[in-house]
Design an enzyme around this catalytic site. Structure first.
Site, PDB file in Angstrom:
ATOM      1  N   SER A  16       0.789  -1.231   0.000  1.00 33.05           N
ATOM      2  CA  SER A  16       0.000   0.000   0.000  1.00 33.05           C
ATOM      3  C   SER A  16       0.824   1.286   0.000  1.00 33.05           C
ATOM      4  O   SER A  16       0.348   2.320  -0.440  1.00 33.05           O
ATOM      5  CB  SER A  16      -0.967   0.021   1.182  1.00 33.05           C
ATOM      6  OG  SER A  16      -0.273   0.195   2.391  1.00 33.05           O
ATOM      7  N   LYS A  35       0.272   4.514   6.752  1.00 33.40           N
ATOM      8  CA  LYS A  35      -0.361   5.306   5.691  1.00 33.40           C
ATOM      9  C   LYS A  35       0.152   6.735   5.746  1.00 33.40           C
ATOM     10  O   LYS A  35       0.737   7.175   6.724  1.00 33.40           O
ATOM     11  CB  LYS A  35      -1.896   5.329   5.855  1.00 33.40           C
ATOM     12  CG  LYS A  35      -2.559   3.979   5.884  1.00 33.40           C
ATOM     13  CD  LYS A  35      -2.506   3.279   4.557  1.00 33.40           C
ATOM     14  CE  LYS A  35      -3.171   1.913   4.671  1.00 33.40           C
ATOM     15  NZ  LYS A  35      -2.879   1.056   3.582  1.00 33.40           N
TER      16      LYS A  35
END
Length: 163
Positions: free
Chosen positions: A38, A81
């Site tokens: 990710s 993230k």
């Protein structure tokens, strides 16, 4: 020294160093091993980073920072993230299609998180704004592999509108 005293001295030393280690990891930072695609190309699977915890305690997390967060979908795991929007921002959210755009307001006490690799990231586009309290630490250095040692790129690639 009698054997009992040696054992007590050893336990006392182990307890002291255990407390010091806990305080260092909780209040300063520690090493984190990344897993999953990710955050590519910023971070790859098995990259090791140093993540500090002081910024979150002083409310110094900023747009563009890479953070380690308790996963809102599974609180027993942590995710890594990038902060795209802070409270009060209006974030342009894209699904995997660049044609469909929506705008999302980030409420007070929350942040908007996205992975750098949008096609392979479960992030705020799926579960919405994330409470600031779920942030565990801010990634500041890539430690491993040594060929990539250095600070983390701090430029978000998505558009936001500050309120």
């Amino acid at each position: 020294m009698p054997p009992g005293r040696t054992l007590l001295a050893w336990l006392g030393t182990a307890l002291k160093y255990g407390c010091i280690t806990h305080c260092a990891l909780e209040y300063v930072g520690g090493l984190v091993v990344c897993c999953g695609p990710s955050m590519e190309p910023t971070l790859y699977t098995n990259d090791m980073v140093f993540a500090e915890t002081i910024s979150r305690r002083l409310f110094r997390i900023c747009r563009g920072d890479v953070v380690v967060v308790c996963n809102p979908m599974d609180p027993h795991t942590q995710i890594c993230k990038r902060v795209i929007g802070m409270e009060g921002d209006i974030v342009c959210t894209r699904n995997n299609s660049y044609w469909i755009k929506k705008y999302q307001h980030v409420p007070i006490g929350h942040v908007w998180l996205e992975g750098d690799n949008l096609d392979h990231s479960s992030d705020s586009r799926l579960y919405g704004p994330v409470p600031y309290a779920l942030i565990r630490s801010r990634v500041i250095w890539k430690i491993w592999p040594l060929s990539n040692f250095g600070s983390i790129n701090k430029c978000p690639t998505r558009s936001i509108h500050k309120n």
